[in-house]
Design a protein around this motif. Structure first.
Motif, PDB file in Angstrom:
ATOM      1  N   LYS A 174      10.895  80.175  54.017  1.00 16.36           N
ATOM      2  CA  LYS A 174       9.819  79.349  53.452  1.00 16.36           C
ATOM      3  C   LYS A 174      10.286  77.929  53.144  1.00 16.36           C
ATOM      4  O   LYS A 174       9.473  77.031  52.968  1.00 16.36           O
ATOM      5  N   MET A 175      11.612  77.735  53.037  1.00 17.38           N
ATOM      6  CA  MET A 175      12.137  76.424  52.648  1.00 17.38           C
ATOM      7  C   MET A 175      12.460  75.544  53.849  1.00 17.38           C
ATOM      8  O   MET A 175      12.814  74.374  53.681  1.00 17.38           O
ATOM      9  N   ILE A 176      12.410  76.105  55.036  1.00 18.84           N
ATOM     10  CA  ILE A 176      13.007  75.408  56.179  1.00 18.84           C
ATOM     11  C   ILE A 176      11.964  74.645  56.983  1.00 18.84           C
ATOM     12  O   ILE A 176      11.017  75.227  57.503  1.00 18.84           O
ATOM     13  N   PRO A 177      12.118  73.313  57.077  1.00 19.40           N
ATOM     14  CA  PRO A 177      11.143  72.498  57.813  1.00 19.40           C
ATOM     15  C   PRO A 177      11.157  72.848  59.311  1.00 19.40           C
ATOM     16  O   PRO A 177      12.159  73.341  59.842  1.00 19.40           O
ATOM     17  N   ASP A 178      10.041  72.589  59.973  1.00 16.79           N
ATOM     18  CA  ASP A 178       9.957  72.791  61.421  1.00 16.79           C
ATOM     19  C   ASP A 178      11.057  72.008  62.124  1.00 16.79           C
ATOM     20  O   ASP A 178      11.375  70.888  61.741  1.00 16.79           O
ATOM     21  N   GLY A 179      11.629  72.617  63.143  1.00 19.76           N
ATOM     22  CA  GLY A 179      12.664  71.933  63.924  1.00 19.76           C
ATOM     23  C   GLY A 179      14.064  72.179  63.395  1.00 19.76           C
ATOM     24  O   GLY A 179      15.043  71.796  64.025  1.00 19.76           O
ATOM     25  N   LEU A 180      14.152  72.780  62.205  1.00 18.50           N
ATOM     26  CA  LEU A 180      15.465  73.096  61.640  1.00 18.50           C
ATOM     27  C   LEU A 180      15.630  74.608  61.526  1.00 18.50           C
ATOM     28  O   LEU A 180      14.655  75.361  61.595  1.00 18.50           O
ATOM     29  N   GLN A 181      16.882  75.037  61.358  1.00 19.55           N
ATOM     30  CA  GLN A 181      17.129  76.427  61.010  1.00 19.55           C
ATOM     31  C   GLN A 181      18.289  76.495  60.013  1.00 19.55           C
ATOM     32  O   GLN A 181      19.079  75.555  59.889  1.00 19.55           O
ATOM     33  N   ALA A 182      18.332  77.600  59.254  1.00 18.72           N
ATOM     34  CA  ALA A 182      19.414  77.803  58.288  1.00 18.72           C
ATOM     35  C   ALA A 182      20.526  78.567  58.980  1.00 18.72           C
ATOM     36  O   ALA A 182      20.293  79.635  59.554  1.00 18.72           O
ATOM     37  N   ARG A 183      21.750  78.011  58.937  1.00 19.88           N
ATOM     38  CA  ARG A 183      22.909  78.708  59.516  1.00 19.88           C
ATOM     39  C   ARG A 183      23.761  79.215  58.360  1.00 19.88           C
ATOM     40  O   ARG A 183      24.330  78.419  57.599  1.00 19.88           O
ATOM     41  N   ILE A 184      23.789  80.542  58.208  1.00 20.06           N
ATOM     42  CA  ILE A 184      24.407  81.169  57.036  1.00 20.06           C
ATOM     43  C   ILE A 184      25.730  81.817  57.427  1.00 20.06           C
ATOM     44  O   ILE A 184      25.800  82.534  58.435  1.00 20.06           O
ATOM     45  N   ASP A 185      26.770  81.548  56.636  1.00 21.64           N
ATOM     46  CA  ASP A 185      28.052  82.248  56.800  1.00 21.64           C
ATOM     47  C   ASP A 185      27.980  83.541  55.984  1.00 21.64           C
ATOM     48  O   ASP A 185      28.084  83.511  54.763  1.00 21.64           O
ATOM     49  N   LEU A 186      27.782  84.663  56.704  1.00 19.25           N
ATOM     50  CA  LEU A 186      27.566  85.938  56.012  1.00 19.25           C
ATOM     51  C   LEU A 186      28.693  86.276  55.030  1.00 19.25           C
ATOM     52  O   LEU A 186      28.466  86.921  54.018  1.00 19.25           O
ATOM     53  N   SER A 187      29.902  85.820  55.356  1.00 21.99           N
ATOM     54  CA  SER A 187      31.039  86.154  54.489  1.00 21.99           C
ATOM     55  C   SER A 187      30.966  85.405  53.162  1.00 21.99           C
ATOM     56  O   SER A 187      31.685  85.733  52.229  1.00 21.99           O
ATOM     57  N   LEU A 188      30.117  84.379  53.099  1.00 21.69           N
ATOM     58  CA  LEU A 188      29.987  83.607  51.855  1.00 21.69           C
ATOM     59  C   LEU A 188      28.827  84.047  50.983  1.00 21.69           C
ATOM     60  O   LEU A 188      28.725  83.648  49.819  1.00 21.69           O
ATOM     61  N   VAL A 189      27.904  84.871  51.538  1.00 21.24           N
ATOM     62  CA  VAL A 189      26.728  85.284  50.758  1.00 21.24           C
ATOM     63  C   VAL A 189      27.183  86.026  49.504  1.00 21.24           C
ATOM     64  O   VAL A 189      27.985  86.960  49.584  1.00 21.24           O
ATOM     65  N   PRO A 190      26.713  85.600  48.305  1.00 21.17           N
ATOM     66  CA  PRO A 190      27.171  86.226  47.056  1.00 21.17           C
ATOM     67  C   PRO A 190      26.534  87.601  46.854  1.00 21.17           C
ATOM     68  O   PRO A 190      25.406  87.705  46.383  1.00 21.17           O
ATOM     69  N   VAL A 191      27.295  88.631  47.233  1.00 24.85           N
ATOM     70  CA  VAL A 191      26.787  90.007  47.174  1.00 24.85           C
ATOM     71  C   VAL A 191      27.040  90.564  45.764  1.00 24.85           C
ATOM     72  O   VAL A 191      28.168  90.523  45.272  1.00 24.85           O
ATOM     73  N   SER A 192      26.018  91.089  45.126  1.00 23.49           N
ATOM     74  CA  SER A 192      26.170  91.607  43.756  1.00 23.49           C
ATOM     75  C   SER A 192      26.840  92.984  43.766  1.00 23.49           C
ATOM     76  O   SER A 192      26.808  93.701  44.777  1.00 23.49           O
ATOM     77  N   ASP A 193      27.406  93.363  42.631  1.00 25.77           N
ATOM     78  CA  ASP A 193      27.950  94.714  42.482  1.00 25.77           C
ATOM     79  C   ASP A 193      26.850  95.749  42.709  1.00 25.77           C
ATOM     80  O   ASP A 193      27.094  96.818  43.282  1.00 25.77           O
ATOM     81  N   ALA A 194      25.636  95.427  42.230  1.00 28.73           N
ATOM     82  CA  ALA A 194      24.520  96.362  42.402  1.00 28.73           C
ATOM     83  C   ALA A 194      24.196  96.549  43.888  1.00 28.73           C
ATOM     84  O   ALA A 194      23.850  97.652  44.322  1.00 28.73           O
ATOM     85  N   ALA A 195      24.310  95.469  44.680  1.00 26.21           N
ATOM     86  CA  ALA A 195      24.068  95.584  46.127  1.00 26.21           C
ATOM     87  C   ALA A 195      25.117  96.497  46.761  1.00 26.21           C
ATOM     88  O   ALA A 195      24.809  97.293  47.659  1.00 26.21           O
ATOM     89  N   ARG A 196      26.364  96.398  46.280  1.00 24.20           N
ATOM     90  CA  ARG A 196      27.418  97.284  46.804  1.00 24.20           C
ATOM     91  C   ARG A 196      27.139  98.737  46.436  1.00 24.20           C
ATOM     92  O   ARG A 196      27.319  99.651  47.244  1.00 24.20           O
TER      93      ARG A 196
END
Lengths: 329, 329
Positions: free
Chosen positions: A218-240
């Motif tokens: 929802k935040m990303i303007p047309d013509g752009l994309q978000a490139r995410i480094d999965l290893s940096l995503v802050p995973v919570s203890d609850a998610a684990r």
């Protein structure tokens, strides 16, 4: 706690609407200011806001949808207000005034309702807003729904759109697994949002309620994309913990579980993320993570390019978040 | 019109939330201003109000409580907004901005919902206010509830309390029998309320929603009572028709039926009611009636003195209006 009762003296229909309104005023205590700013008329009369923009948001809390008997009544009341406070936080705003609409069966427990209101009132006091009035309607036995509308103000409200090529993508806190408790115990990030809104680096912000995979696009303007480094995503203890039960990767929970109520924001290109994070850390103990950046999307080859991709450019989980109403196919 | 359907393509769960939000934006049309003042973020960003006081009110509309299949969907949508507009009118205020919370089953008909929204949007345009945003929650099949929160402004808001000994009691329009159609087709008295609020004679005002017998006592300060000339009470044609069916006096319907949505107000002692009415008639074709005055209540002899009495000092119908939730004994 279960909200309904067959006890003749603990039910809403034991007292009627007039007595209920007197009780509500008592339960709200100092969170409800004196008439005519507070309860007593159908309309609350409020002082004019001091900042440049008014903010207006609303959210509902429905029995068996947003809470169940595992929540205490005071957690349910606080959650309704905090859902709205999180929306004001995501604009960098300050909460001011609220009105509440209750729709409930005549078998609602007065004890439960008193704790619902005192939980909401404590939360209102904690975050410096008022509960100024509301409305009550009778609904089917066994049903409870509440809608809170919150008014706030801001000098420089931050929109959810406004990213640019090369901009950094950040999240506060850690993500995923909120069903294990965080969906009731979260803190709306008001101070953090206000601090961010005043920083010249900020381009766009929202709160994460439907999961990163649904909210980030929802935040990303047309013509752009978000490139995410999965290893940096802050995973919570609850998610684990959730991953151990579900057998899915914890990072998938971090991406697709709802109700994180953390801030997701974008800072302008060319800033030093370490400097930015250091400035944040002087103010807040809460974690902050730069987990990717915006970049130009490849030209469309028939279908629209993915909004959220990994470092390899491949589509990341998009559309796997929670969507209301849609039939699961 | 019945709001729910089994038709696979006319149901809410055929489209899902994202498409629903796009449809709502379309249905609202010009009543929904462009983002970020309108839909698109969780929070609407609004310009600061121009007048001295903010007004905040909310009301709900619940299927089978506030409307049934005899109402068209557009009447239901307009009614929800008009209930709120009537609260702003009773303060002498100007409506500005609204947010809507929907709570409905997945079997809600899209055709019905589109007419609900267009009915509300036409009403918003007519009375000069905006629908700026909202929230959608899923509830049980066969259920529909909507809460609208309306923000307004006023320089001199009029409270419901403020009467004095010798003050005149007035009502706009005619009263009773609203169930025969008026509860859907009423006009919120915004221009009338604004005109009244600017008059130096006005002491107190409210709108009649629970019936004169329940609403009038709310306006009367301690130590005073309202002395009503029953022959002057403006009885509606609908109240007379209802009386033919019920066998009760028409004036009892005028006193105890709900949903009149007319203005009930009090002017200061010593004014000439004929002059005041003449000034009103220069502005409005709508009827206006002085039907009694405030006077000192007799000293309590054990029980509290009646709030509303006839010319002979006897108690008038008090407490026979409609009260939510209370078990009928």
């Amino acid at each position: 706690m279960f909200p309904f009762t067959e006890s003749a003296v603990d039910r809403l229909d034991h007292i009627g609407e007039k007595q209920l309104l007197r009780f509500i005023q008592e339960w709200l205590g100092a969170a409800n200011p004196p008439y005519p700013r507070g309860m007593g008329d159908d309309t609350a009369i409020l002082p004019p806001p001091k900042r440049k923009h008014l903010l207006l948001t609303n959210d509902s809390l429905v029995w068996k949808r947003h809470f169940d008997e595992t929540a205490s009544a005071s957690q349910a009341g606080a959650k309704l207000l905090k859902r709205n406070l999180s929306d004001i936080a995501a604009m960098g705003g300050h909460p001011l005034h609220a009105v509440l609409a209750l729709s409930c069966g005549a078998d609602l427990s007065l004890k439960w309702l008193s704790e619902f209101f005192t939980g909401m009132a404590e939360c209102a006091q904690q975050y410096g807003c008022e509960i100024n009035g509301g409305d009550v309607s009778q609904a089917e036995p066994g049903s409870f729904g509440a809608t809170l509308t919150l008014l706030g103000e801001a000098d420089q409200p931050v929109l959810r759109t406004g990213g640019a090529d090369g901009a950094w993508i950040w999240a506060s806190g850690s993500l995923g697994g909120s069903i294990l408790g965080h969906h009731l115990d979260f803190q709306p990030r008001l101070s953090e949002g206000q601090w961010l809104a005043a920083r010249p680096e900020i381009l766009a912000m929202m709160d994460i309620t439907d999961g990163l995979s649904q909210d980030l696009p929802k935040m990303i303007p047309d013509g752009l994309q978000a490139r995410i480094d999965l290893s940096l995503v802050p995973v919570s203890d609850a998610a684990r913990a959730a991953a151990q039960d579900s057998g899915k990767p914890a990072v998938l929970h971090a991406f697709t579980d709802g109700e994180d109520y953390e801030l997701l924001f974008i800072t302008r290109p060319g800033i030093d993320p370490q400097e930015f994070e250091a400035a944040w850390r002087k103010q807040f103990n809460h974690p902050l993570t730069a987990m990717g950046s915006l970049c130009s999307a490849p030209p469309p080859n028939g279908s629209a390019p993915s909004k959220v991709v990994g470092l390899d450019g491949g589509n990341l989980f998009e559309g796997e978040g929670f969507e209301h109403f849609r039939i699961q196919r």
